[in-house]
Motif scaffolding. Structure first.
Motif, PDB file in Angstrom:
ATOM      1  N   ASN A   1       0.761  -1.609  -0.476  1.00  0.00           N
ATOM      2  CA  ASN A   1      -0.191  -0.045  -0.167  1.00  0.00           C
ATOM      3  C   ASN A   1       1.061   1.495  -0.162  1.00  0.00           C
ATOM      4  OD1 ASN A   1       0.685  -0.302   3.234  1.00  0.00           O
ATOM      5  ND2 ASN A   1      -0.978  -0.184   3.791  1.00  0.00           N
ATOM      6  N   MET A   2       1.754   1.265   0.696  1.00  0.00           N
ATOM      7  CA  MET A   2       3.132   2.334   0.907  1.00  0.00           C
ATOM      8  C   MET A   2       3.767   2.987  -0.555  1.00  0.00           C
ATOM      9  SD  MET A   2       1.862   3.512   3.421  1.00  0.00           S
ATOM     10  CE  MET A   2       2.578   5.116   3.326  1.00  0.00           C
ATOM     11  N   ALA A   3       4.174   1.208  -1.687  1.00  0.00           N
ATOM     12  CA  ALA A   3       4.389   2.399  -2.842  1.00  0.00           C
ATOM     13  C   ALA A   3       3.571   3.347  -3.317  1.00  0.00           C
ATOM     14  CB  ALA A   3       4.319   0.851  -4.043  1.00  0.00           C
ATOM     15  N   TYR A   4       1.961   3.030  -3.066  1.00  0.00           N
ATOM     16  CA  TYR A   4       0.994   3.828  -4.077  1.00  0.00           C
ATOM     17  C   TYR A   4       1.132   5.086  -3.411  1.00  0.00           C
ATOM     18  CZ  TYR A   4      -3.204   5.369  -5.305  1.00  0.00           C
ATOM     19  OH  TYR A   4      -4.134   6.478  -4.916  1.00  0.00           O
ATOM     20  N   VAL A   5       0.681   4.930  -2.054  1.00  0.00           N
ATOM     21  CA  VAL A   5       0.340   6.000  -1.193  1.00  0.00           C
ATOM     22  C   VAL A   5       1.756   7.041  -0.836  1.00  0.00           C
ATOM     23  CG1 VAL A   5       0.077   6.656   1.174  1.00  0.00           C
ATOM     24  CG2 VAL A   5      -0.736   4.665   0.154  1.00  0.00           C
ATOM     25  N   SER A   6       2.766   6.731  -0.671  1.00  0.00           N
ATOM     26  CA  SER A   6       3.596   7.529  -1.803  1.00  0.00           C
ATOM     27  C   SER A   6       3.487   8.503  -2.307  1.00  0.00           C
ATOM     28  CB  SER A   6       4.985   6.853  -0.595  1.00  0.00           C
ATOM     29  OG  SER A   6       5.185   6.009  -0.293  1.00  0.00           O
ATOM     30  N   THR A   7       3.615   7.596  -3.706  1.00  0.00           N
ATOM     31  CA  THR A   7       3.180   9.165  -4.542  1.00  0.00           C
ATOM     32  C   THR A   7       1.586   9.533  -4.404  1.00  0.00           C
ATOM     33  OG1 THR A   7       1.760   6.874  -5.995  1.00  0.00           O
ATOM     34  CG2 THR A   7       4.007   6.470  -5.982  1.00  0.00           C
ATOM     35  N   LEU A   8       0.937   9.183  -4.142  1.00  0.00           N
ATOM     36  CA  LEU A   8      -0.058   9.849  -4.004  1.00  0.00           C
ATOM     37  C   LEU A   8       0.217  11.230  -2.975  1.00  0.00           C
ATOM     38  CD1 LEU A   8      -3.563  10.231  -3.544  1.00  0.00           C
ATOM     39  CD2 LEU A   8      -4.065   8.593  -1.427  1.00  0.00           C
ATOM     40  N   VAL A   9       0.644  11.304  -1.314  1.00  0.00           N
ATOM     41  CA  VAL A   9       1.363  11.990  -0.755  1.00  0.00           C
ATOM     42  C   VAL A   9       2.555  12.632  -1.728  1.00  0.00           C
ATOM     43  CG1 VAL A   9       2.411  12.297   1.313  1.00  0.00           C
ATOM     44  CG2 VAL A   9       0.662  10.616   1.136  1.00  0.00           C
ATOM     45  N   ASN A  10       2.527  12.438  -2.462  1.00  0.00           N
ATOM     46  CA  ASN A  10       3.946  13.424  -3.269  1.00  0.00           C
ATOM     47  C   ASN A  10       3.052  14.573  -4.264  1.00  0.00           C
ATOM     48  OD1 ASN A  10       6.672  11.868  -2.179  1.00  0.00           O
ATOM     49  ND2 ASN A  10       6.406  10.961  -4.201  1.00  0.00           N
ATOM     50  N   THR A  11       2.045  13.891  -4.584  1.00  0.00           N
ATOM     51  CA  THR A  11       1.563  14.624  -5.745  1.00  0.00           C
ATOM     52  C   THR A  11       0.486  15.835  -5.072  1.00  0.00           C
ATOM     53  OG1 THR A  11       0.030  14.393  -7.791  1.00  0.00           O
ATOM     54  CG2 THR A  11      -0.410  12.801  -6.363  1.00  0.00           C
ATOM     55  N   PHE A  12      -0.023  15.188  -3.704  1.00  0.00           N
ATOM     56  CA  PHE A  12      -0.843  16.270  -3.099  1.00  0.00           C
ATOM     57  C   PHE A  12      -0.010  17.047  -2.438  1.00  0.00           C
ATOM     58  CE2 PHE A  12      -4.888  13.316  -3.363  1.00  0.00           C
ATOM     59  CZ  PHE A  12      -5.519  13.971  -3.011  1.00  0.00           C
ATOM     60  N   GLY A  13       1.493  17.007  -2.315  1.00  0.00           N
ATOM     61  CA  GLY A  13       2.178  18.300  -2.034  1.00  0.00           C
ATOM     62  C   GLY A  13       3.345  18.036  -0.954  1.00  0.00           C
ATOM     63  N   GLY A  14       3.186  16.788  -0.419  1.00  0.00           N
ATOM     64  CA  GLY A  14       3.798  16.115   0.710  1.00  0.00           C
ATOM     65  C   GLY A  14       5.103  15.147   0.617  1.00  0.00           C
ATOM     66  N   GLY A  15       5.837  14.977   1.655  1.00  0.00           N
ATOM     67  CA  GLY A  15       6.587  13.991   1.371  1.00  0.00           C
ATOM     68  C   GLY A  15       7.019  13.346   3.137  1.00  0.00           C
TER      69      GLY A  15
END
Length: 447
Positions: free
Chosen positions: A197-211
């Motif tokens: 799940n974190m492979a996907y969620v990390s990219t989602l967080v990235n594109t929402f402006g997070g890290g």
């Protein structure tokens, strides 16, 4: 007097022990490797297959043992037993640089000219090299993309943009969601794991402006970007996803989509070949492709990953092991898969020649989208705000296996309704901050 020459067939075989993942592409390799053994009777291959989570968990034991109480390995610690058991290990581009720094891999300094190292995709090759020397050879590479059912979109009067936004995805998922017919608007990874799940969620967080961290390694999981991204993800799956989404990782969602149960799926580009095969996929004739969705920034919206074959420093027969690595990742192997299963099924994302081959381009309508995604994914510029780390769907530090899996469990609990989003992220923030202090990245490291 004369000297007796013993043929390779009569010589005692070298047993090469291989640890790999049980992905479809690796299962094809195991099957075809019988041809390698016929051509090389002095070598016997001994396979041990793991699921992705199992392999990562298995190797994580050695990471934790090696890291100890600091981010540097214990001097003279040697190879852990998990590594010593195998001659060849299947590693991600996350693992290779770490293993190189710890002296766990054999450098691949001499490769035959026919292997054509320069044909390897530059971004993939760079991730496997240190000081200009390769330490692993790529079996397949991937980014992420959006898959969708063109028949469902046509029926609903929808048009998928080449570069959709997450607002688009939410609207489309709602429009094609039909649970009474066991067709769900969207399928996404929900199974806990740093590579699930974190492979996907990390990219989602990235594109929402997070890290994951700020410039000083302070944990930022409790930031507004994380809260917005994770809330969006959970709402999307609760409203338009399949039941029991926390059970579904890459392989489970692949099966769901192939059987016609998903309208949209955002996941690995490597699935495109399988989904395009009408012998394996019920949706092969109604399959559309688009870039991974974007929220606030395109940075880090799709990942960059490769599964690679590497030789353990404890290998007793490194020359024989290298012979297999070269065979399994060569142009000839790609041709061999094409002859058996068709060009759409060949291992993608490793060689430039694959993407200039007319036969592949004809059989793989997704080829251009995959190459664009891989070439644009930049592990050194994956977040809107500056960070001290490289990586897109992971943070390239040894501790991330533990951190990512732990955070994945909190996110999965929130998806299951056992925790609120705020509670899950607060727990993830606290746990990750403690690990980063323990490992010496931030102040408060215990003495």
């Amino acid at each position: 007097m004369f000297a007796m020459v013993v043929s390779p067939a009569l010589a005692q075989s070298r047993v090469i022990k291989i640890a790999t993942v049980n992905n479809p592409e690796m299962l094809v390799l195991q099957e075809l490797s019988k041809q390698f053994e016929e051509q090389n009777p002095d070598i016997q291959l001994d396979w041990q297959l793991f699921s992705e989570n199992e392999l990562r968990s298995y190797l994580a034991r050695s990471y934790l043992r090696q890291v100890g109480r600091a981010s540097e390995p214990a001097p003279g610690a040697g190879l852990p037993p998990e590594v010593e058991q195998f001659d060849i290990v299947t590693l991600g581009n996350y693992d290779i640089p770490i293993w190189v720094n710890w002296g766990w891999l054999v450098p691949l300094k001499v490769l035959p000219a026919s292997y054509d190292v320069k044909d390897l995709l530059p971004r993939v090759r760079k991730g496997l090299s240190q000081g200009g020397v390769l330490y692993g050879l790529p079996f397949y590479g991937e980014s992420s993309m959006t898959y969708y059912r063109t028949d469902l979109f046509q029926k609903a009067g929808l048009t998928m943009p080449d570069n959709p936004s997450y607002e688009d995805i939410a609207q489309f998922a709602k429009a094609v969601h039909d649970p009474d017919k066991e067709v769900y608007g969207i399928c996404l990874r929900g199974k806990a794991g740093w590579g699930e799940n974190m492979a996907y969620v990390s990219t989602l967080v990235n594109t929402f402006g997070g890290g994951w961290f700020d410039e000083h390694w302070n944990t930022t999981i409790d930031s507004p970007a994380w809260k917005e991204a994770v809330a969006f993800y959970i709402d999307l799956l609760h409203n338009y996803g399949p039941p029991h989404a926390t059970r579904n990782g890459y392989k489970e969602n692949l099966a769901l989509f192939a059987q016609g149960h998903c309208g949209i799926w955002v996941d690995a580009t490597v699935a495109a070949g399988f989904l395009s095969d009408n012998a394996k996929s019920k949706v092969s004739g109604n399959l559309g492709f688009a870039a991974a969705p974007i929220a606030k920034t395109p940075k880090g919206s799709h990942w960059l990953w490769s599964w690679n074959l590497a030789i353990s420093a404890s290998a007793e027969a490194p020359e024989e092991a290298l012979r297999f690595l070269v065979w399994a990742t060569s142009k000839d192997y790609i041709d061999r898969v094409a002859q058996q299963d068709g060009w759409a099924a060949v291992p993608p994302g490793t060689r430039q020649s694959t993407y200039s081959n007319p036969d592949y381009l004809k059989a793989a309508p997704f080829a251009g989208a995959v190459l664009d995604a891989m070439q644009s994914a930049d592990p050194n510029d994956s977040t809107l705000q500056p960070t001290p780390y490289s990586g897109i769907q992971f943070v390239a530090i040894p501790e991330f296996q533990y951190i990512g899996t732990q955070v994945g469990q909190f996110i999965s609990a929130a998806l299951a309704g056992k925790l609120s989003v705020d509670s899950a992220l607060a727990a993830a923030q606290n746990a990750t901050s403690q690990t980063m202090r323990w490992a010496g990245y931030t102040t408060g490291y215990p003495q």
